[in-house]
Design a protein around this motif. Sequence first.
Motif, PDB file in Angstrom:
ATOM      1  N   ASN A 154       6.903 -10.328 -11.538  1.00 52.88           N
ATOM      2  CA  ASN A 154       5.793 -10.923 -10.798  1.00 52.88           C
ATOM      3  C   ASN A 154       5.262  -9.879  -9.830  1.00 52.88           C
ATOM      4  OD1 ASN A 154       4.027 -12.776  -9.533  1.00 52.88           O
ATOM      5  ND2 ASN A 154       5.608 -13.320  -8.036  1.00 52.88           N
ATOM      6  N   CYS A 155       4.062  -9.386 -10.097  1.00 52.63           N
ATOM      7  CA  CYS A 155       3.560  -8.198  -9.399  1.00 52.63           C
ATOM      8  C   CYS A 155       2.262  -8.474  -8.646  1.00 52.63           C
ATOM      9  CB  CYS A 155       3.301  -7.068 -10.399  1.00 52.63           C
ATOM     10  SG  CYS A 155       4.626  -6.774 -11.572  1.00 52.63           S
ATOM     11  N   THR A 156       2.001  -7.607  -7.669  1.00 51.68           N
ATOM     12  CA  THR A 156       0.748  -7.641  -6.925  1.00 51.68           C
ATOM     13  C   THR A 156       0.155  -6.241  -6.894  1.00 51.68           C
ATOM     14  OG1 THR A 156       1.554  -9.435  -5.507  1.00 51.68           O
ATOM     15  CG2 THR A 156      -0.351  -8.192  -4.720  1.00 51.68           C
ATOM     16  N   VAL A 157      -1.130  -6.140  -7.178  1.00 51.25           N
ATOM     17  CA  VAL A 157      -1.816  -4.853  -7.102  1.00 51.25           C
ATOM     18  C   VAL A 157      -1.962  -4.464  -5.636  1.00 51.25           C
ATOM     19  CG1 VAL A 157      -3.933  -3.597  -7.650  1.00 51.25           C
ATOM     20  CG2 VAL A 157      -3.063  -5.324  -9.244  1.00 51.25           C
ATOM     21  N   GLY A 158      -1.608  -3.222  -5.317  1.00 51.76           N
ATOM     22  CA  GLY A 158      -1.656  -2.746  -3.939  1.00 51.76           C
ATOM     23  C   GLY A 158      -3.059  -2.625  -3.388  1.00 51.76           C
ATOM     24  N   MET A 159      -3.145  -2.444  -2.080  1.00 50.15           N
ATOM     25  CA  MET A 159      -4.446  -2.417  -1.413  1.00 50.15           C
ATOM     26  C   MET A 159      -5.191  -1.116  -1.614  1.00 50.15           C
ATOM     27  SD  MET A 159      -4.584  -5.419  -0.360  1.00 50.15           S
ATOM     28  CE  MET A 159      -6.126  -5.322   0.552  1.00 50.15           C
ATOM     29  N   SER A 160      -4.500  -0.056  -1.989  1.00 48.30           N
ATOM     30  CA  SER A 160      -5.151   1.239  -2.227  1.00 48.30           C
ATOM     31  C   SER A 160      -4.984   1.592  -3.695  1.00 48.30           C
ATOM     32  CB  SER A 160      -4.526   2.330  -1.351  1.00 48.30           C
ATOM     33  OG  SER A 160      -4.666   2.014   0.016  1.00 48.30           O
ATOM     34  N   LEU A 161      -6.055   1.507  -4.460  1.00 50.68           N
ATOM     35  CA  LEU A 161      -5.986   1.737  -5.899  1.00 50.68           C
ATOM     36  C   LEU A 161      -7.145   2.639  -6.308  1.00 50.68           C
ATOM     37  CD1 LEU A 161      -4.515   0.698  -8.549  1.00 50.68           C
ATOM     38  CD2 LEU A 161      -6.349  -0.953  -8.727  1.00 50.68           C
ATOM     39  N   PRO A 162      -6.881   3.764  -6.985  1.00 54.04           N
ATOM     40  CA  PRO A 162      -5.546   4.290  -7.278  1.00 54.04           C
ATOM     41  C   PRO A 162      -4.962   5.031  -6.080  1.00 54.04           C
ATOM     42  CG  PRO A 162      -7.190   5.757  -8.159  1.00 54.04           C
ATOM     43  CD  PRO A 162      -7.947   4.599  -7.553  1.00 54.04           C
ATOM     44  N   MET A 163      -3.690   5.333  -6.166  1.00 50.78           N
ATOM     45  CA  MET A 163      -2.998   6.032  -5.071  1.00 50.78           C
ATOM     46  C   MET A 163      -1.963   6.947  -5.669  1.00 50.78           C
ATOM     47  SD  MET A 163      -0.829   4.260  -1.987  1.00 50.78           S
ATOM     48  CE  MET A 163       0.084   5.242  -0.792  1.00 50.78           C
ATOM     49  N   GLY A 164      -1.940   8.180  -5.209  1.00 56.45           N
ATOM     50  CA  GLY A 164      -0.969   9.127  -5.732  1.00 56.45           C
ATOM     51  C   GLY A 164       0.423   8.842  -5.203  1.00 56.45           C
ATOM     52  N   VAL A 165       1.344   8.467  -6.084  1.00 57.55           N
ATOM     53  CA  VAL A 165       2.714   8.173  -5.694  1.00 57.55           C
ATOM     54  C   VAL A 165       3.613   9.266  -6.254  1.00 57.55           C
ATOM     55  CG1 VAL A 165       4.625   6.543  -5.924  1.00 57.55           C
ATOM     56  CG2 VAL A 165       2.271   5.694  -5.688  1.00 57.55           C
ATOM     57  N   PRO A 166       4.385   9.941  -5.413  1.00 59.14           N
ATOM     58  CA  PRO A 166       5.265  11.007  -5.899  1.00 59.14           C
ATOM     59  C   PRO A 166       6.255  10.496  -6.941  1.00 59.14           C
ATOM     60  CG  PRO A 166       5.141  11.017  -3.500  1.00 59.14           C
ATOM     61  CD  PRO A 166       4.481   9.758  -3.955  1.00 59.14           C
ATOM     62  N   ASP A 167       6.620  11.363  -7.872  1.00 57.39           N
ATOM     63  CA  ASP A 167       7.544  10.982  -8.938  1.00 57.39           C
ATOM     64  C   ASP A 167       8.870  10.464  -8.404  1.00 57.39           C
ATOM     65  OD1 ASP A 167       6.032  11.263 -11.169  1.00 57.39           O
ATOM     66  OD2 ASP A 167       7.212  12.881 -12.058  1.00 57.39           O
ATOM     67  N   GLU A 168       9.390  11.117  -7.350  1.00 54.46           N
ATOM     68  CA  GLU A 168      10.698  10.704  -6.846  1.00 54.46           C
ATOM     69  C   GLU A 168      10.667   9.278  -6.289  1.00 54.46           C
ATOM     70  OE1 GLU A 168       8.785  13.420  -3.655  1.00 54.46           O
ATOM     71  OE2 GLU A 168       8.982  13.333  -5.840  1.00 54.46           O
ATOM     72  N   VAL A 169       9.510   8.864  -5.777  1.00 50.79           N
ATOM     73  CA  VAL A 169       9.357   7.500  -5.284  1.00 50.79           C
ATOM     74  C   VAL A 169       9.259   6.527  -6.450  1.00 50.79           C
ATOM     75  CG1 VAL A 169       7.862   5.924  -3.992  1.00 50.79           C
ATOM     76  CG2 VAL A 169       8.264   8.237  -3.141  1.00 50.79           C
TER      77      VAL A 169
END
Length: 236
Positions: A154-169
């Motif tokens: 069950n997911c929610t789209v974040g408020m900043s789309l798109p957003m660069g998320v580091p691989d380690e995260v």
Amino acid sequence: MRELGTRLQAIVDYVKPDQRVADVGCDHAYVSMELAEKKNCTVIATDINEGPLKTAAENIYGERLEKKVETRLSNGLEAIEPGEVDAIVIAGMGGHLITDILRDGADRLRPGMQLVLSPQSDLRLVRYSLRKQNIFIESEMCLSEGGKWYFILNCTVGMSLPMGVPDEVAKKDMNYGSYLPEHPTEEFRAFLDWEARGFDVLIKDLKKQRTPAARARLGSLEKQLDENRRLREAIG
């Protein structure tokens, strides 16, 4: 009387009421019809194949739900207009396909939108790809049906789309997510036990092999088994 089964009913239960919903890969449209009847949702039921979509339309018409459930031939989200739905359900297909649909249909996603996903495979990839797209898993269910294990996200789209998320995260919670380890259920504990037994069998088989590929796979599985056992011990 349509029978949803445990998995499909759990998907319906996750969807918030009174929404406009896209049911992607609707198959027989049982989920779509249940959402219309029990959750007061208006639904666009889509499928890439004309045969299943025709069957879905017949089922919808047979239950007199054509005013609340519309069918559309669509490859993923292509037939859904941006801003047309509040929630998206994608179930009954592989994880690679689900991630492709969400990536290719990113312009149909908007902040705060609910996504209910149930991949048949490649769950680690789905978790990773969701995080890379700034989509957050709010809750997660693990269940067994017909001798198979299923996870529902069950997911929610974040408020900043798109957003660069580091691989380690993005890779941090690929294996088991963060929700179920913090909110363990008996089903999740049983899944971990089942998974560990499977890892044991594979590891014993790989130890008999001498190829570089087998050695590499062995190391990966031993790490996964170690993580499994540490988590299982932690949640009791």
